[in-house]
Design an enzyme around this catalytic site. Structure first.
Site, PDB file in Angstrom:
ATOM      1  N   HIS A 177       6.968  12.977 -14.214  1.00 20.54           N
ATOM      2  CA  HIS A 177       6.769  11.550 -14.488  1.00 20.54           C
ATOM      3  C   HIS A 177       8.085  10.781 -14.335  1.00 20.54           C
ATOM      4  O   HIS A 177       8.114   9.706 -13.730  1.00 20.54           O
ATOM      5  CB  HIS A 177       6.194  11.375 -15.895  1.00 20.54           C
ATOM      6  CG  HIS A 177       5.837   9.968 -16.227  1.00 20.54           C
ATOM      7  ND1 HIS A 177       6.597   9.207 -17.072  1.00 20.54           N
ATOM      8  CD2 HIS A 177       4.806   9.180 -15.821  1.00 20.54           C
ATOM      9  CE1 HIS A 177       6.045   8.000 -17.189  1.00 20.54           C
ATOM     10  NE2 HIS A 177       4.954   7.962 -16.440  1.00 20.54           N
ATOM     11  N   ASP A 225       1.666   7.123 -14.084  1.00 24.01           N
ATOM     12  CA  ASP A 225       1.171   7.267 -15.455  1.00 24.01           C
ATOM     13  C   ASP A 225      -0.126   8.061 -15.499  1.00 24.01           C
ATOM     14  O   ASP A 225      -0.323   8.896 -16.390  1.00 24.01           O
ATOM     15  CB  ASP A 225       0.972   5.895 -16.095  1.00 24.01           C
ATOM     16  CG  ASP A 225       2.278   5.184 -16.416  1.00 24.01           C
ATOM     17  OD1 ASP A 225       3.358   5.789 -16.232  1.00 24.01           O
ATOM     18  OD2 ASP A 225       2.214   4.021 -16.852  1.00 24.01           O
TER      19      ASP A 225
END
EC number: 3.1.1.4
Length: 135
Positions: free
Chosen positions: A63, A109
């Site tokens: 991420h 996300d």
């Protein structure tokens, strides 16, 4: 090093809206409360270094890298960019033009939330000393 780093602490100024969106995605995709990821391993939470301690920590490292790549395209700031998505538990769908800043951030996300939901949670990796474990 963003993974849920600025979410939910008491007595702090309002946080960027996309981090609230990320929190909601985490809740949509899985059963673990988002706060469980705030200070997990070497990459979940503020900062990130060393070798990820497990699969979940690798989700946070990925991420972080995804946000870094999103910033490379134009004036995209993933920490402040809001986006459109739908949640039909546990399914997440990002909306918007592919390749746009908002869509790229949403895709980062979404992938992280799905990764979190699939990864085992090891309580012993929550709140580890990053100075000694994350070199």
């Amino acid at each position: 090093a963003v993974c849920v780093s600025l979410l939910g602490a008491a007595n702090i100024p309002p946080q960027p809206l996309n981090l609230y969106q990320f929190k909601n995605m985490i809740q949509c995709a899985g059963t673990q409360l988002w706060v469980a990821y705030v200070n997990y391993g070497c990459y979940c939470g503020k900062g990130g270094s060393g070798t990820p301690v497990d699969q979940l920590d690798r989700c946070c490292q990925t991420h972080d890298h995804c946000y870094h790549n999103a910033k490379r395209f134009g004036k995209c700031n993933p920490y402040f960019k809001t986006y459109e998505y739908t949640c039909n538990k546990p399914n997440l769908t990002c909306r918007g033009a592919k390749g746009s800043c908002g869509r790229n951030v949403c895709d980062c996300d979404r992938a992280a939330a799905i990764c979190f939901a699939a990864a085992p949670y090891n309580l012993s990796n929550f709140g580890i000393n990053k100075k000694t474990h994350c070199k």
